[in-house]
Design an enzyme around this catalytic site. Sequence first.
Site, PDB file in Angstrom:
ATOM      1  N   ASP A  10     -44.630  -6.437  -8.025  1.00 46.63           N
ATOM      2  CA  ASP A  10     -43.221  -6.379  -7.647  1.00 46.63           C
ATOM      3  C   ASP A  10     -43.167  -5.696  -6.283  1.00 46.63           C
ATOM      4  O   ASP A  10     -44.078  -4.939  -5.910  1.00 46.63           O
ATOM      5  CB  ASP A  10     -42.471  -5.568  -8.710  1.00 46.63           C
ATOM      6  CG  ASP A  10     -41.072  -5.192  -8.260  1.00 46.63           C
ATOM      7  OD1 ASP A  10     -40.316  -6.098  -7.891  1.00 46.63           O
ATOM      8  OD2 ASP A  10     -40.743  -3.994  -8.263  1.00 46.63           O
ATOM      9  N   ASP A  12     -39.822  -4.202  -4.313  1.00 46.23           N
ATOM     10  CA  ASP A  12     -38.937  -3.043  -4.183  1.00 46.23           C
ATOM     11  C   ASP A  12     -39.121  -2.086  -5.361  1.00 46.23           C
ATOM     12  O   ASP A  12     -39.052  -2.493  -6.517  1.00 46.23           O
ATOM     13  CB  ASP A  12     -37.481  -3.511  -4.100  1.00 46.23           C
ATOM     14  CG  ASP A  12     -37.244  -4.337  -2.843  1.00 46.23           C
ATOM     15  OD1 ASP A  12     -37.089  -3.732  -1.768  1.00 46.23           O
ATOM     16  OD2 ASP A  12     -37.261  -5.574  -2.928  1.00 46.23           O
ATOM     17  N   THR A  44     -41.537 -11.127  -6.891  1.00 39.86           N
ATOM     18  CA  THR A  44     -40.356 -10.376  -6.454  1.00 39.86           C
ATOM     19  C   THR A  44     -39.043 -11.088  -6.766  1.00 39.86           C
ATOM     20  O   THR A  44     -39.015 -12.305  -6.945  1.00 39.86           O
ATOM     21  CB  THR A  44     -40.463 -10.116  -4.922  1.00 39.86           C
ATOM     22  OG1 THR A  44     -39.311  -9.398  -4.468  1.00 39.86           O
ATOM     23  CG2 THR A  44     -40.578 -11.421  -4.139  1.00 39.86           C
ATOM     24  N   GLY A  45     -37.988 -10.309  -6.799  1.00 35.92           N
ATOM     25  CA  GLY A  45     -36.637 -10.867  -6.898  1.00 35.92           C
ATOM     26  C   GLY A  45     -36.135 -11.331  -5.535  1.00 35.92           C
ATOM     27  O   GLY A  45     -35.124 -12.022  -5.435  1.00 35.92           O
ATOM     28  N   LYS A 172     -40.186 -13.771 -13.838  1.00 33.05           N
ATOM     29  CA  LYS A 172     -41.475 -13.503 -13.206  1.00 33.05           C
ATOM     30  C   LYS A 172     -42.615 -13.903 -14.145  1.00 33.05           C
ATOM     31  O   LYS A 172     -43.676 -14.303 -13.697  1.00 33.05           O
ATOM     32  CB  LYS A 172     -41.583 -12.037 -12.819  1.00 33.05           C
ATOM     33  CG  LYS A 172     -40.646 -11.644 -11.684  1.00 33.05           C
ATOM     34  CD  LYS A 172     -40.888 -10.205 -11.276  1.00 33.05           C
ATOM     35  CE  LYS A 172     -39.940  -9.775 -10.162  1.00 33.05           C
ATOM     36  NZ  LYS A 172     -40.217  -8.400  -9.713  1.00 33.05           N
TER      37      LYS A 172
END
Length: 245
Positions: A10, A12, A44-45, A172
Amino acid sequence: MGKYKLLALDMDGTLLNDDHEISLETTKWIHKAMREGIHVCLSTGRAASSALPYGQELGLDTPMVTVNGGEVWKSPRELWRRYLLDQELIRQMKAIADEADSWFWAYTTEGLFNTERWPDSLDGFEWLKFGYNTEIEEVRHDILIKLQNLGGLEITNSSPTNIEINPQGISKESGIKEVCGLLGITMDEVVAVGDSLNDLAVIQAVGLGVAMGNAQETVKEAADLVVASNNEDGIVEVIRDHILV
């Protein structure tokens, strides 16, 4: 060499410290892992455009999972799969935001829209992810109930004050499963690291699921391992003590 072949990170709150930077120490250990043949995958988003510079900074040429699994990249610039939200759902989710007077945003393949900048028509856009952000817990809870009633949605967050929505079954976890297929490895050979609810499914599904020291409690409880925070090089701990052993 250990049993792990892929490190899914990930960004952030995990790879990046609170200044949105990758520390020199973390970079050094990621490069060590890569030299030992470990695949390193950003998971990641974020949209690809804002994940890519960090991938370039690390010299990654591996697959990448963006917008919480909404896009899977075969390599940093080669799209493999894309999963879109239905336009009607976008319309309904915006109506929920308006009713709740909540900040909202949405990723399209063309870029980001939000409360202050919204298109006159939803037509002609490919919608990847929708999100809400509010500090007020009751408002967040109310939005969540309405979203659950809509159905057909994968609901997570990337911070305690937001809600993120992808198409049902897209996460994810689904993204990393596709990456495993591309690399010819199994989910048991993956180490996944994260801090928020959008990391929960993948942390539970892989060989070693790791929560950062700054992770949300639910994520820590589900993880096999909790390491130092994103400001204290938790990633180094993962690589040094659990992958390169």
